[in-house]
Design a protein around this motif. Structure first.
Motif, PDB file in Angstrom:
ATOM      1  N   LEU A   1       4.850 -14.472 -35.133  1.00 25.72           N
ATOM      2  CA  LEU A   1       6.244 -14.477 -35.578  1.00 25.72           C
ATOM      3  C   LEU A   1       6.326 -13.627 -36.839  1.00 25.72           C
ATOM      4  CD1 LEU A   1       6.949 -18.321 -35.235  1.00 25.72           C
ATOM      5  CD2 LEU A   1       7.660 -16.521 -33.628  1.00 25.72           C
ATOM      6  N   VAL A   2       7.227 -12.640 -36.870  1.00 29.79           N
ATOM      7  CA  VAL A   2       7.313 -11.737 -38.022  1.00 29.79           C
ATOM      8  C   VAL A   2       8.742 -11.684 -38.545  1.00 29.79           C
ATOM      9  CG1 VAL A   2       5.390 -10.350 -37.147  1.00 29.79           C
ATOM     10  CG2 VAL A   2       7.740  -9.652 -36.636  1.00 29.79           C
ATOM     11  N   SER A   3       8.869 -11.367 -39.836  1.00 35.25           N
ATOM     12  CA  SER A   3      10.173 -11.272 -40.469  1.00 35.25           C
ATOM     13  C   SER A   3      10.747  -9.867 -40.297  1.00 35.25           C
ATOM     14  CB  SER A   3      10.049 -11.599 -41.962  1.00 35.25           C
ATOM     15  OG  SER A   3       9.284 -10.602 -42.618  1.00 35.25           O
ATOM     16  N   TYR A   4      12.022  -9.745 -40.618  1.00 36.38           N
ATOM     17  CA  TYR A   4      12.687  -8.437 -40.506  1.00 36.38           C
ATOM     18  C   TYR A   4      12.045  -7.401 -41.440  1.00 36.38           C
ATOM     19  CZ  TYR A   4      16.382  -4.915 -40.461  1.00 36.38           C
ATOM     20  OH  TYR A   4      17.076  -3.739 -40.352  1.00 36.38           O
ATOM     21  N   PRO A   5      11.748  -7.742 -42.714  1.00 37.64           N
ATOM     22  CA  PRO A   5      11.044  -6.764 -43.566  1.00 37.64           C
ATOM     23  C   PRO A   5       9.699  -6.329 -42.998  1.00 37.64           C
ATOM     24  CG  PRO A   5      11.999  -8.497 -44.918  1.00 37.64           C
ATOM     25  CD  PRO A   5      12.149  -8.941 -43.490  1.00 37.64           C
ATOM     26  N   TRP A   6       9.010  -7.230 -42.307  1.00 39.19           N
ATOM     27  CA  TRP A   6       7.742  -6.839 -41.674  1.00 39.19           C
ATOM     28  C   TRP A   6       7.995  -5.791 -40.594  1.00 39.19           C
ATOM     29  CZ3 TRP A   6       2.603  -8.750 -42.356  1.00 39.19           C
ATOM     30  CH2 TRP A   6       1.695  -8.292 -41.406  1.00 39.19           C
ATOM     31  N   SER A   7       9.015  -6.027 -39.762  1.00 41.84           N
ATOM     32  CA  SER A   7       9.334  -5.089 -38.682  1.00 41.84           C
ATOM     33  C   SER A   7       9.784  -3.743 -39.228  1.00 41.84           C
ATOM     34  CB  SER A   7      10.428  -5.676 -37.782  1.00 41.84           C
ATOM     35  OG  SER A   7       9.974  -6.859 -37.155  1.00 41.84           O
TER      36      SER A   7
ATOM     37  N   ALA B   1       4.016  -5.224 -31.246  1.00 41.28           N
ATOM     38  CA  ALA B   1       3.930  -5.988 -29.998  1.00 41.28           C
ATOM     39  C   ALA B   1       2.689  -6.860 -30.073  1.00 41.28           C
ATOM     40  CB  ALA B   1       3.864  -5.070 -28.791  1.00 41.28           C
ATOM     41  N   GLN B   2       2.782  -8.043 -29.460  1.00 35.29           N
ATOM     42  CA  GLN B   2       1.622  -8.929 -29.414  1.00 35.29           C
ATOM     43  C   GLN B   2       1.013  -8.888 -28.020  1.00 35.29           C
ATOM     44  OE1 GLN B   2       2.693 -13.147 -29.973  1.00 35.29           O
ATOM     45  NE2 GLN B   2       4.844 -12.546 -29.860  1.00 35.29           N
ATOM     46  N   TYR B   3      -0.285  -8.710 -27.980  1.00 29.28           N
ATOM     47  CA  TYR B   3      -1.006  -8.577 -26.720  1.00 29.28           C
ATOM     48  C   TYR B   3      -1.807  -9.850 -26.468  1.00 29.28           C
ATOM     49  CZ  TYR B   3       0.168  -3.628 -26.800  1.00 29.28           C
ATOM     50  OH  TYR B   3       0.857  -2.444 -26.810  1.00 29.28           O
ATOM     51  N   VAL B   4      -1.549 -10.490 -25.327  1.00 29.39           N
ATOM     52  CA  VAL B   4      -2.287 -11.675 -24.916  1.00 29.39           C
ATOM     53  C   VAL B   4      -3.459 -11.206 -24.056  1.00 29.39           C
ATOM     54  CG1 VAL B   4      -2.173 -13.918 -23.786  1.00 29.39           C
ATOM     55  CG2 VAL B   4      -0.134 -12.991 -24.931  1.00 29.39           C
TER      56      VAL B   4
ATOM     57  N   PRO C   1       7.973  -9.034 -28.763  1.00 27.39           N
ATOM     58  CA  PRO C   1       7.583  -8.966 -27.350  1.00 27.39           C
ATOM     59  C   PRO C   1       6.091  -9.207 -27.143  1.00 27.39           C
ATOM     60  CG  PRO C   1       9.022  -7.139 -27.915  1.00 27.39           C
ATOM     61  CD  PRO C   1       8.690  -7.825 -29.203  1.00 27.39           C
ATOM     62  N   ALA C   2       5.778  -9.900 -26.048  1.00 25.96           N
ATOM     63  CA  ALA C   2       4.387 -10.179 -25.672  1.00 25.96           C
ATOM     64  C   ALA C   2       4.017  -9.354 -24.450  1.00 25.96           C
ATOM     65  CB  ALA C   2       4.193 -11.656 -25.385  1.00 25.96           C
ATOM     66  N   VAL C   3       2.813  -8.830 -24.467  1.00 25.86           N
ATOM     67  CA  VAL C   3       2.302  -8.004 -23.375  1.00 25.86           C
ATOM     68  C   VAL C   3       1.029  -8.648 -22.841  1.00 25.86           C
ATOM     69  CG1 VAL C   3       1.458  -5.717 -22.715  1.00 25.86           C
ATOM     70  CG2 VAL C   3       3.234  -5.934 -24.469  1.00 25.86           C
TER      71      VAL C   3
ATOM     72  N   LEU D   1      -2.090  -8.293 -32.581  1.00 26.33           N
ATOM     73  CA  LEU D   1      -0.832  -7.666 -32.986  1.00 26.33           C
ATOM     74  C   LEU D   1      -1.080  -6.183 -33.197  1.00 26.33           C
ATOM     75  CD1 LEU D   1       2.156  -8.007 -33.908  1.00 26.33           C
ATOM     76  CD2 LEU D   1       1.261  -8.254 -36.234  1.00 26.33           C
ATOM     77  N   LYS D   2      -0.322  -5.340 -32.489  1.00 23.64           N
ATOM     78  CA  LYS D   2      -0.478  -3.893 -32.608  1.00 23.64           C
ATOM     79  C   LYS D   2       0.855  -3.265 -32.995  1.00 23.64           C
ATOM     80  CE  LYS D   2      -4.301  -3.187 -29.347  1.00 23.64           C
ATOM     81  NZ  LYS D   2      -4.755  -2.413 -28.156  1.00 23.64           N
ATOM     82  N   CYS D   3       0.791  -2.376 -33.961  1.00 25.73           N
ATOM     83  CA  CYS D   3       1.997  -1.667 -34.397  1.00 25.73           C
ATOM     84  C   CYS D   3       1.955  -0.199 -33.993  1.00 25.73           C
ATOM     85  CB  CYS D   3       2.161  -1.781 -35.907  1.00 25.73           C
ATOM     86  SG  CYS D   3       2.339  -3.474 -36.478  1.00 25.73           S
ATOM     87  N   SER D   4       0.795   0.351 -33.879  1.00 22.31           N
ATOM     88  CA  SER D   4       0.638   1.740 -33.474  1.00 22.31           C
ATOM     89  C   SER D   4      -0.810   1.959 -33.087  1.00 22.31           C
ATOM     90  CB  SER D   4       1.027   2.703 -34.607  1.00 22.31           C
ATOM     91  OG  SER D   4       0.177   2.503 -35.720  1.00 22.31           O
TER      92      SER D   4
END
Length: 268
Positions: free
Chosen positions: A148-154, A161-164, A125-127, A177-180
């Motif tokens: 673009l990320v793979s399932y193991p990355w997720s 989430a990717q922030y524009v 998702p893009a924000v 790219l933010k994960c937490s």
């Protein structure tokens, strides 16, 4: 800090990756036409990060994608993250104000989506902004940049989430790219390059530092004097250079007001 590059071809295609050696330990690097492929330990997790710049020509895009597919087959089980300018859109809604003859049509969108599926990657998702690229005259926009990320990355870093972000002088918006939530600590002490060009700067810093009187143990005195010097430099900057932060913010605000107006279909 460590870094790797792929040189530009004339004025396009240059790639640069920079990272903290304490966070990412590089084990393998593959520079190629339109990509910079890195494999290493990202916080002790063996992972792959690819910086991408795809040229506009369809033949060059196909060559780039095939090279990435070959690398993917060698390391299919690792977490993967591709980021950059793919110079393609996934659907019609990701472009505005571009005539059909100026972009690749539906067949190229199908190829790009097929590449993402073959690589087993997710367009997370893009924000923020709807488009990541705007033509200099403001009459056309597209979403050319993405993560673009793979399932193991997720699985390793969930809820990414990717922030524009808002753009400034570039015609591309920066992406993050933010994960937490991460607390990076206090903001660093900053200087401006233009300060160093002023002959009075060095004398001002020296005299200001000497006139600051703080009592206590060494590290405390140093920290407090830096805080006070920061205040003195802000005042000196306003008198000598002017309020650059305010001017830059006003320009960025104006640019993004025009971008948002264009996204909503208004005229520029």
């Amino acid at each position: 800090m460590e870094w790797r590059i792929v040189p530009a071809r004339e004025r396009a295609g240059g790639l640069l990756c920079v990272w903290k050696a304490s966070i990412f330990s590089l084990e393998e690097c593959v520079p190629g036409e339109g990509f910079l492929w890195l494999r290493g330990k990202w916080k002790e997790v063996d992972s792959v990060i690819v910086n991408v710049y795809s040229l506009y020509v369809l033949g060059e895009k196909r060559k780039l994608r095939e090279n990435l597919r070959e690398l993917r087959r060698r390391y299919v089980d690792l977490p993967w993250c591709l980021v950059g300018d793919f110079n393609s859109v996934r659907r019609v809604e990701e472009r505005r104000g571009i005539r059909g003859e100026d972009v690749s049509g539906a067949s190229e969108m199908e190829e790009f989506n097929g590449f993402i599926d073959a690589m087993e990657l997710d367009d997370i998702p893009a924000v923020g902004r709807k488009f990541t690229w705007t033509r200099p005259n403001g009459k056309a926009s597209s979403r050319l940049d993405r993560f673009l990320v793979s399932y193991p990355w997720s699985l390793t870093w969930p809820e990414c989430a990717q922030y524009v972000l808002q753009r400034d002088v570039s015609n591309h918006c920066p992406l993050v790219l933010k994960c937490s939530h991460v607390d990076w600590g206090p903001k660093p002490f900053k200087t401006r390059n233009c300060w160093l060009l002023d002959p009075s700067f060095g004398e001002f810093v020296s005299s200001s530092w000497s006139n600051l009187s703080i009592k206590g143990w060494g590290a405390f005195v140093f920290k407090e004097k830096l805080k006070l010097l920061k205040h003195e430099l802000k005042q000196w900057n306003k008198e000598k250079v002017g309020d650059l932060d305010r001017k830059c913010k006003e320009l960025v605000k104006s640019i993004n007001v025009l971008d948002l107006k264009a996204e909503e279909g208004g005229s520029n």
